[in-house]
Design an enzyme around this catalytic site. Structure first.
Site, PDB file in Angstrom:
ATOM      1  N   ASN A   1      39.043  40.613  48.114  1.00  0.00           N
ATOM      2  CA  ASN A   1      37.681  40.967  48.552  1.00  0.00           C
ATOM      3  C   ASN A   1      36.857  39.720  48.855  1.00  0.00           C
ATOM      4  O   ASN A   1      36.043  39.700  49.780  1.00  0.00           O
ATOM      5  CB  ASN A   1      36.994  41.836  47.503  1.00  0.00           C
TER       6      ASN A   1
ATOM      7  N   MET B   1      36.010  41.268  36.183  1.00  0.00           N
ATOM      8  CA  MET B   1      36.315  42.267  35.161  1.00  0.00           C
ATOM      9  C   MET B   1      35.589  41.943  33.853  1.00  0.00           C
ATOM     10  O   MET B   1      36.177  41.906  32.772  1.00  0.00           O
ATOM     11  CB  MET B   1      37.830  42.350  34.945  1.00  0.00           C
TER      12      MET B   1
ATOM     13  N   HIS C   1      33.869  48.511  43.240  1.00  0.00           N
ATOM     14  CA  HIS C   1      34.744  49.196  42.281  1.00  0.00           C
ATOM     15  C   HIS C   1      35.621  50.193  43.046  1.00  0.00           C
ATOM     16  O   HIS C   1      35.139  50.879  43.946  1.00  0.00           O
ATOM     17  CB  HIS C   1      33.890  49.929  41.238  1.00  0.00           C
TER      18      HIS C   1
HETATM   19  C1  GAR Z   1      39.192  45.498  43.557  1.00  0.00           C
HETATM   20  O1  GAR Z   1      39.939  46.651  43.832  1.00  0.00           O
HETATM   21  C2  GAR Z   1      37.862  45.846  42.934  1.00  0.00           C
HETATM   22  O2  GAR Z   1      37.346  47.046  43.386  1.00  0.00           O
HETATM   23  C3  GAR Z   1      38.232  45.932  41.476  1.00  0.00           C
HETATM   24  O3  GAR Z   1      39.107  44.851  41.274  1.00  0.00           O
HETATM   25  C4  GAR Z   1      39.878  44.674  42.463  1.00  0.00           C
HETATM   26  C5  GAR Z   1      39.890  43.203  42.797  1.00  0.00           C
HETATM   27  O4  GAR Z   1      40.754  42.968  43.869  1.00  0.00           O
HETATM   28  N1  GAR Z   1      37.067  45.864  40.630  1.00  0.00           N
HETATM   29  C6  GAR Z   1      36.924  46.576  39.522  1.00  0.00           C
HETATM   30  O5  GAR Z   1      37.782  47.304  39.096  1.00  0.00           O
HETATM   31  C7  GAR Z   1      35.576  46.422  38.820  1.00  0.00           C
HETATM   32  N2  GAR Z   1      35.476  47.335  37.754  1.00  0.00           N
HETATM   33  P1  GAR Z   1      40.743  41.561  44.615  1.00  0.00           P
HETATM   34  O6  GAR Z   1      40.832  40.497  43.535  1.00  0.00           O
HETATM   35  O7  GAR Z   1      41.962  41.592  45.469  1.00  0.00           O
HETATM   36  O8  GAR Z   1      39.472  41.456  45.393  1.00  0.00           O
END
Ligand code: GAR
Length: 219
Positions: free
Chosen positions: A38, A114, A133
């Site tokens: 992201n 997190m 999220h």
């Molecule tokens: C993402 O899917 C985001 O939505 C989630 O962590 C992932 C990070 O992916 N966030 C949560 O679960 C927050 N509670 P990335 O490191 O590839 O961006």
């Protein structure tokens, strides 16, 4: 078959858009715990001219997080703050806030962060912290959101971009996208399709929040 669909369009009216573009690019401080896809989607949106912002720093809290290598590839300073080295959540948040302030950040962007935040963090970035999220909140907050959706046997999953408050994955919703769940979905296949939507709506929602933020007095 149903196609993934962004439920809230960020469409800015022409004069609103013009006003937004007349301000200097917003400075986003990104917080990430893991892979950082992201984070990279935001960099790409900035590079493509789709998000008027810059990223002066990314903070990560897990020493092995892949986000550090992504930051290095794009020449963005990455600061490791390992929460395990702090005596309390507040002490950790204080260091996070100080680091963001040192880089003169306007917005704190949680891209897979997190960590639950404390008042130390919220007071420093009131209405100026955004999280993504992988669920249609308020369903399935917390960890394992994709697995929670599959276990509940719901028919749609998705993702939510929202302003951050003191609860986990809670706060005013800025944008959501839905992703149909297929009969043969595994956590991996579903997460991949949800992430594609995350990468699409995250920059749009942030751009909208920045534009609206320029209309309201800075806290
Ligand atoms: C993402 O899917 C985001 O939505 C989630 O962590 C992932 C990070 O992916 N966030 C949560 O679960 C927050 N509670 P990335 O490191 O590839 O961006």
């Amino acid at each position: 078959m149903l196609q993934p669909q962004a439920l809230v369009s960020p469409a800015l009216s022409p004069d609103f858009d013009e006003q937004y573009r007349s301000f200097p690019p917003a400075k986003l401080g990104v917080l990430a715990s893991g892979s950082g896809t992201n984070f990279e989607a935001l960099i790409q949106a900035i590079a493509d001219g789709d998000l008027r912002a810059e990223i002066p720093v990314v903070i990560y809290n897990n020493p092995g997080a892949k986000v550090a290598a992504r930051a290095a590839r794009w020449g963005i300073p990455a600061v490791l703050l390992d929460h395990r080295n702090y005596v309390s959540r507040e002490a950790f948040d204080y260091e996070v806030v100080q680091t963001l302030k040192r880089h003169q950040v306007d917005w704190a962007i949680m891209a897979g962060w997190m960590r639950r935040v404390t008042t130390v963090f919220i007071d420093a970035f009131p209405q100026r912290a955004i999280n993504i999220h992988p669920s249609i909140l308020p369903s399935f907050p917390g960890i394992r959101a994709i697995e929670q959706a599959l276990e509940a046997k719901v028919k749609v999953a998705g993702c939510t971009v929202h302003l951050v408050d003191l609860e986990v994955d809670s706060g005013p919703i800025l944008m959501q996208a839905v992703v149909p769940i297929l009969d043969n979905d595994t956590p991996e296949t579903l997460h991949a399709r949800v992430q594609a939507q995350e990468h699409a709506i995250f920059p749009k929602a942030i751009g909208l929040a920045i534009a609206q933020g320029h209309k309201s007095p800075t806290p």
